[in-house]
Design a protein around this motif. Sequence first.
Motif, mmCIF file in Angstrom:
data_model
loop_
_atom_site.group_PDB
_atom_site.id
_atom_site.type_symbol
_atom_site.label_atom_id
_atom_site.label_comp_id
_atom_site.label_asym_id
_atom_site.label_seq_id
_atom_site.Cartn_x
_atom_site.Cartn_y
_atom_site.Cartn_z
ATOM 1 N N TRP A 113 45.059 28.204 58.575
ATOM 2 C CA TRP A 113 45.605 27.922 57.239
ATOM 3 C C TRP A 113 44.621 27.051 56.454
ATOM 4 C CZ3 TRP A 113 50.498 28.858 54.816
ATOM 5 C CH2 TRP A 113 50.778 28.060 53.708
ATOM 6 N N VAL A 114 44.111 26.012 57.103
ATOM 7 C CA VAL A 114 43.142 25.128 56.450
ATOM 8 C C VAL A 114 41.857 25.892 56.128
ATOM 9 C CG1 VAL A 114 41.784 23.008 56.696
ATOM 10 C CG2 VAL A 114 44.129 23.096 57.586
ATOM 11 N N ALA A 115 41.413 26.737 57.054
ATOM 12 C CA ALA A 115 40.188 27.501 56.834
ATOM 13 C C ALA A 115 40.308 28.391 55.598
ATOM 14 C CB ALA A 115 39.865 28.349 58.068
ATOM 15 N N TRP A 116 41.435 29.056 55.417
ATOM 16 C CA TRP A 116 41.634 29.888 54.227
ATOM 17 C C TRP A 116 41.485 29.068 52.946
ATOM 18 C CZ3 TRP A 116 41.487 34.872 53.600
ATOM 19 C CH2 TRP A 116 41.914 35.749 54.604
ATOM 20 N N CYS A 117 41.863 27.811 53.002
ATOM 21 C CA CYS A 117 41.855 26.967 51.801
ATOM 22 C C CYS A 117 40.500 26.333 51.526
ATOM 23 C CB CYS A 117 42.912 25.867 51.932
ATOM 24 S SG CYS A 117 44.603 26.493 52.099
ATOM 25 N N MET A 118 39.629 26.277 52.513
ATOM 26 C CA MET A 118 38.347 25.608 52.337
ATOM 27 C C MET A 118 37.498 26.194 51.206
ATOM 28 S SD MET A 118 37.998 22.947 54.299
ATOM 29 C CE MET A 118 36.218 22.721 54.253
ATOM 30 N N PRO A 119 37.373 27.535 51.079
ATOM 31 C CA PRO A 119 36.519 28.052 50.000
ATOM 32 C C PRO A 119 37.083 27.796 48.605
ATOM 33 C CG PRO A 119 36.916 29.725 51.693
ATOM 34 C CD PRO A 119 37.874 28.611 51.945
ATOM 35 N N VAL A 120 38.371 27.526 48.507
ATOM 36 C CA VAL A 120 38.985 27.252 47.208
ATOM 37 C C VAL A 120 38.851 25.779 46.840
ATOM 38 C CG1 VAL A 120 41.141 27.286 45.895
ATOM 39 C CG2 VAL A 120 40.588 29.176 47.444
ATOM 40 N N PHE A 121 39.160 24.892 47.796
ATOM 41 C CA PHE A 121 39.186 23.465 47.506
ATOM 42 C C PHE A 121 37.887 22.747 47.840
ATOM 43 C CE2 PHE A 121 43.885 24.092 48.597
ATOM 44 C CZ PHE A 121 44.211 24.383 47.274
ATOM 45 N N ARG A 122 37.097 23.260 48.803
ATOM 46 C CA ARG A 122 35.866 22.584 49.231
ATOM 47 C C ARG A 122 34.731 23.602 49.347
ATOM 48 N NH1 ARG A 122 38.383 18.003 47.902
ATOM 49 N NH2 ARG A 122 40.476 18.069 48.801
ATOM 50 N N GLN A 123 34.540 24.361 48.320
ATOM 51 C CA GLN A 123 33.548 25.428 48.367
ATOM 52 C C GLN A 123 32.136 24.892 48.560
ATOM 53 O OE1 GLN A 123 33.707 28.086 45.025
ATOM 54 N NE2 GLN A 123 32.211 29.501 45.868
ATOM 55 N N ASP A 124 31.880 23.662 48.147
ATOM 56 C CA ASP A 124 30.527 23.113 48.233
ATOM 57 C C ASP A 124 30.047 22.947 49.663
ATOM 58 O OD1 ASP A 124 32.566 21.162 48.408
ATOM 59 O OD2 ASP A 124 31.119 19.554 48.051
ATOM 60 N N VAL A 125 30.961 22.845 50.632
ATOM 61 C CA VAL A 125 30.538 22.657 52.022
ATOM 62 C C VAL A 125 30.860 23.872 52.896
ATOM 63 C CG1 VAL A 125 30.849 20.159 51.862
ATOM 64 C CG2 VAL A 125 32.704 21.574 52.776
ATOM 65 N N THR A 126 31.370 24.944 52.300
ATOM 66 C CA THR A 126 31.887 26.073 53.078
ATOM 67 C C THR A 126 31.005 27.299 52.904
ATOM 68 O OG1 THR A 126 34.127 25.226 52.684
ATOM 69 C CG2 THR A 126 33.929 27.446 53.588
ATOM 70 N N ARG A 127 30.292 27.676 53.969
ATOM 71 C CA ARG A 127 29.430 28.864 53.924
ATOM 72 C C ARG A 127 30.226 30.140 54.148
ATOM 73 N NH1 ARG A 127 25.851 29.193 58.256
ATOM 74 N NH2 ARG A 127 25.054 31.027 57.156
ATOM 75 N N ALA A 128 31.196 30.083 55.024
ATOM 76 C CA ALA A 128 32.024 31.234 55.368
ATOM 77 C C ALA A 128 33.203 30.712 56.172
ATOM 78 C CB ALA A 128 31.229 32.263 56.174
ATOM 79 N N VAL A 129 34.254 31.521 56.306
ATOM 80 C CA VAL A 129 35.412 31.099 57.089
ATOM 81 C C VAL A 129 35.901 32.246 57.960
ATOM 82 C CG1 VAL A 129 36.176 29.373 55.418
ATOM 83 C CG2 VAL A 129 37.099 31.686 55.278
ATOM 84 N N ALA A 130 36.421 31.867 59.114
ATOM 85 C CA ALA A 130 37.109 32.819 59.986
ATOM 86 C C ALA A 130 38.474 32.238 60.310
ATOM 87 C CB ALA A 130 36.312 33.057 61.270
ATOM 88 N N SER A 131 39.507 33.038 60.120
ATOM 89 C CA SER A 131 40.873 32.605 60.399
ATOM 90 C C SER A 131 41.432 33.430 61.539
ATOM 91 C CB SER A 131 41.751 32.753 59.151
ATOM 92 O OG SER A 131 43.089 32.408 59.455
ATOM 93 N N LEU A 132 41.836 32.757 62.599
ATOM 94 C CA LEU A 132 42.443 33.408 63.757
ATOM 95 C C LEU A 132 43.950 33.142 63.730
ATOM 96 C CD1 LEU A 132 39.389 33.012 64.507
ATOM 97 C CD2 LEU A 132 40.140 32.800 66.893
ATOM 98 N N SER A 133 44.722 34.198 63.889
ATOM 99 C CA SER A 133 46.184 34.074 64.005
ATOM 100 C C SER A 133 46.815 33.429 62.788
ATOM 101 C CB SER A 133 46.559 33.269 65.269
ATOM 102 O OG SER A 133 45.919 33.785 66.411
ATOM 103 N N MET A 134 46.252 33.682 61.612
ATOM 104 C CA MET A 134 46.833 33.142 60.382
ATOM 105 C C MET A 134 46.384 33.990 59.194
ATOM 106 S SD MET A 134 48.800 31.145 58.762
ATOM 107 C CE MET A 134 49.304 30.156 60.179
ATOM 108 N N ALA A 135 47.375 34.501 58.455
ATOM 109 C CA ALA A 135 47.089 35.244 57.228
ATOM 110 C C ALA A 135 46.854 34.271 56.081
ATOM 111 C CB ALA A 135 48.254 36.178 56.919
#
Length: 302
Positions: A113-135
């Motif tokens: 859940w947090v990973a999905w939100c990282m590119p929206v709220f903290r895009q400056d530190v987020t290169r890519a995200v992978a979410s396991l077991s969470m839509a």
Amino acid sequence: MPVDPAFVEIEGPWEHRYVAANGARFHVATLGDGPLVMMLHGFPQFWYTWRHQMTALASCGYRVAAMDLRGYGGSDKPPRGYDTYMSTLDTASVIRALGESSGVVLGQGLGGWVAWCMPVFRQDVTRAVASLSMAHPRVMRHATWTVRRQREASGWILDLQKPFKAERAMNRSHAYVEGLLTRWSSPFSSYPSPDDVARYGDAMMIPFVAHSAAEHYRWLGRSAIRPDGPMFMRRIRRPIQVPVLQVQGTDDGCVLADATTGSGAYVPRDYRYAAVEGAGHFLTEEAPHAVSRILIDWLDSL
């Protein structure tokens, strides 16, 4: 009985560190050299759920850091700060505290859940995200409201809204944690073992962890009837501009695979989906080799 927080410093090839970030102290297990991969665990676990992936990714040239989220394990357990905004800021701050300007964020369950939100709220530190077991959070909310099976599967979140009930159950015995591990994992897997139940049951008995873990989900419940909840859902609908990998177990008893489709609609560019047959919610431990292979192949392609 209360468990010493040092319990989470499990021996292995990794190094245990305590880093100051965002006004708190976080326990982080690190291993390897190379591009940073930050790992966020779910409920009711702690950093150790990533142990198989840590060794696999480190052997392929990545620097991995598995942190205990705020309120869990060896990290600080302040009375406040369990909203998703703070969780993304915690993650971004730990990335910087480790001396990196950015990293790939992997999350499982709550961490997803947090990973999905990282590119929206903290895009400056987020290169890519992978979410396991969470839509995607909006997909999860829609499914919980409109799909009866998912609403029933998410009933434990409603139960957590009751003050002290879950905390007392988690501090009394391992039965509460065992119930979650069993119901959410695949009925065809050997997970959880007695060791798994003891390890994660003990982790919830660290002073204040049970309460802090529940507070993450209480924010989700309370915010739904306050302005910050609808505002969060409006903000999170922004298109995600970094690569996203979603990994889902076909037998997940917490986030139902067939009820939570559609997350790719929020990723207009590089979105990939991988299903792990015969695995449940705890992918990192139920199918460690398959998950490690999926993650390495994806990371190598970035």
